[in-house]
Design a protein around this motif. Sequence first.
Motif, PDB file in Angstrom:
ATOM      1  N   GLU A 262     146.768  54.394  62.725  1.00  0.00           N
ATOM      2  CA  GLU A 262     146.680  52.950  62.554  1.00  0.00           C
ATOM      3  C   GLU A 262     145.385  52.597  61.820  1.00  0.00           C
ATOM      4  N   ASN A 263     145.465  51.608  60.945  1.00  0.00           N
ATOM      5  CA  ASN A 263     144.328  51.109  60.158  1.00  0.00           C
ATOM      6  C   ASN A 263     143.797  52.154  59.171  1.00  0.00           C
ATOM      7  N   GLU A 317     150.435  47.264  66.303  1.00  0.00           N
ATOM      8  CA  GLU A 317     150.873  46.156  67.141  1.00  0.00           C
ATOM      9  C   GLU A 317     151.879  45.257  66.412  1.00  0.00           C
ATOM     10  N   THR A 318     151.854  45.261  65.109  1.00  0.00           N
ATOM     11  CA  THR A 318     152.841  44.499  64.343  1.00  0.00           C
ATOM     12  C   THR A 318     154.122  45.289  64.161  1.00  0.00           C
ATOM     13  N   GLN A 319     154.026  46.565  63.830  1.00  0.00           N
ATOM     14  CA  GLN A 319     155.196  47.420  63.635  1.00  0.00           C
ATOM     15  C   GLN A 319     154.787  48.849  63.939  1.00  0.00           C
ATOM     16  N   ALA A 320     155.375  49.384  65.000  1.00  0.00           N
ATOM     17  CA  ALA A 320     154.978  50.717  65.447  1.00  0.00           C
ATOM     18  C   ALA A 320     155.705  51.820  64.687  1.00  0.00           C
ATOM     19  N   ASN A 342     161.203  58.824  59.058  1.00  0.00           N
ATOM     20  CA  ASN A 342     160.703  58.004  60.162  1.00  0.00           C
ATOM     21  C   ASN A 342     159.193  58.218  60.274  1.00  0.00           C
ATOM     22  N   ILE A 343     158.459  57.109  60.182  1.00  0.00           N
ATOM     23  CA  ILE A 343     156.991  57.190  60.195  1.00  0.00           C
ATOM     24  C   ILE A 343     156.481  56.428  61.417  1.00  0.00           C
ATOM     25  N   LYS A 344     155.762  57.135  62.280  1.00  0.00           N
ATOM     26  CA  LYS A 344     155.189  56.536  63.478  1.00  0.00           C
ATOM     27  C   LYS A 344     153.729  56.193  63.217  1.00  0.00           C
ATOM     28  N   VAL A 345     153.350  54.973  63.586  1.00  0.00           N
ATOM     29  CA  VAL A 345     151.960  54.527  63.454  1.00  0.00           C
ATOM     30  C   VAL A 345     151.248  54.841  64.767  1.00  0.00           C
ATOM     31  N   LYS A 346     150.268  55.734  64.698  1.00  0.00           N
ATOM     32  CA  LYS A 346     149.527  56.133  65.895  1.00  0.00           C
ATOM     33  C   LYS A 346     148.535  55.043  66.273  1.00  0.00           C
ATOM     34  N   ASP A 378     147.096  47.100  72.457  1.00  0.00           N
ATOM     35  CA  ASP A 378     147.115  48.514  72.114  1.00  0.00           C
ATOM     36  C   ASP A 378     148.032  49.269  73.061  1.00  0.00           C
ATOM     37  N   GLU A 379     148.380  50.477  72.660  1.00  0.00           N
ATOM     38  CA  GLU A 379     149.235  51.319  73.493  1.00  0.00           C
ATOM     39  C   GLU A 379     148.452  51.776  74.718  1.00  0.00           C
TER      40      GLU A 379
END
Length: 661
Positions: A262-263, A317-320, A342-346, A378-379
């Motif tokens: 993320e970021n 938080e917008t799109q995981a 499929n791309i996961k945002v950590k 956050d997760e």
Amino acid sequence: MYTNKPLEPPSEFIVKVQDINDNPPEFLHGPYYARVPEMSNVGTSVMQVTATDADDPTYGNSARLVYSILQGQPYFSVEPQTGIIRTALPNMDREARQEYDVVIQAKDMGGHMGGLSGTTEVKITLTDVNDNPPKFPQSVYSMSVSEDKVEGEEVGRLKAKDPDMGDNGLVNYRLTDGDGLGMFVLSTDSETREAIIKLKKRVDFETKRSYTLKVEGYNVHVDPQYLAWGPYKDEATIKISVEDADEPPVFVAPSYTFEVEENAPAGTQVGRVHAKDTDIDNNPVRYMIPRYTDVEQFFSVNSEDGMITTTRPLDRETQAWHNISVSATEIGHHQDTKVRVNIKVKDRNDNAPEFATNNEVLMCENVMIETVSAVDKDEMAHRQHFTFSLAPEVAHNHNFSLKDNRDSTASIYVLRQGFSRLTQDVYFLPVEINDNGVPAMSSTSTLTVRVCSCDSKDTILSCNVEPYVLPAGLSTGALIAILACIVILLVIVVLFVALRRQKKEPLIVFEEEDIRENIITYDDEGGGEEDTEAFDIATLQNPDGANGFHPRKDMKPELQFPLRPGGHPAANSVDVDDFIKTRVAEADSDPTAPPYDSIQIYGYEGRGSLAGSLSSLESVTTESDLDYDYLHSWGPRFKKLADLYGTKDCSVHDGDDDDDC
């Protein structure tokens, strides 16, 4: 003398007619038709034919018949005495010859010379038996199939021949052997009785380029007596070659799953996809991301090596998860193939905690214990928790304290008693919330503490501003009655207004109404409508109560009033004429005034005059010999002015020169 008597007694004579051979034999039921199975043994009875002879069978040999075969040898024979036809040749094959025309002769006189004869035809048909096995015209068949064909498509056909008829010639097929048993399937065409080879699975030229099949054709209905001749089946070999086709590239994996921080800054590598050309040419492959799968264009792919990178920082938080597709195309070709990525945002700890619910608590005026909790966008990790503390600026306040429960909640306590809503009903308590993430994040949220009125059991009744206290003794029933009366009064007012509007009456009646009428002058000596003329009532208003100009209803006169015949103007008519002209000029110069020569309504007729009523109706009921010849065309106007202003009637000339009008 003749007596007509016989000379001798009568005698009896017997005359016997001797038969001669004058009738030939005849076959009464010919021609004949017979059937016999093919491959029948020699001597198999086919049928019996019989002839008749009209001669006497008891005298000589005239009626003794002998049968012989004139046509049909060597296939058939006939018994001379009985006329039974039998097969004479073994293994007669229907497939070689099916029908035979046999001629049978019957001869009397025992067949000796001099006898008479007759003939008949017998048509003999060989019926079919299953004496032939199926046979493929070729022992090896060659077929081909392109690798771009799909399951169920036809590859080729073949047919085994059987000369037998009907069910005896019915052939079925089956695959018995070969390396293509798992790739192909066989079926039978019900009309043409052909074996159809179809694709069971798609073939790949690059994997295997040829297949071999063994196909068998066999009879269903088998005659056991012919099994000794051999099996009732035949076998052929089918060789199928696979043809190369231009296929789209193939990804090495059915789908891809990647992770990205993320970021992470733009240009961060996410992962690589790879596709290859399976054709012999092995053309280079180019990659792209279809726009419809990544509308916001968060990612880009290197067209040559398939590396996927970010185009901007991503917010978990917008799109995981981001689900996109990557397309691969051979250079110089239009066919492409797509693969799902499929791309996961950590997650990163980039959000400060905040209150889980509405940051407002309610308390009674004497006690409060409230528990608050927090959430984080956050997760949440397994061991992550929140800690609470009062902000430094209120850490030593004398009203409230905070206790961290060490379970991601905190309790709010009051430090004193005697809270009063009249003194202060709202308190603001800044609370600092911290998480234990990496890096740690914290935020300060203001907790609103609202003082409420409660009963003896500390049940909150109201948290609003102190309401107005009703007078003692006013019950709920009385309050309802008052409200009902108010509603009834409102209904009455609404009905009254509606009725007044329906009658088109004003809601307020003024004490004094300004009622005006048209002033119409009548002159029975005149010419009808020419004597009717309106006047400007602005000039003739009540001199005692005139307060200004009143608007008037205008109508342009259509007729001009000429001088009466024989009339003469008065000596001082010039002054009145000047007066009228002056008033006309004033009216014309005044933009708010209507034209001077108009019909005007008025509400005051003046103080009266000696002349009395101006109406000519009075002259109708009163006998009068008054002579109105002295009045010219201005007479009625002057007379009206005199009535309104109470002055002397100047329309009558008195003979002197004084100006007493």
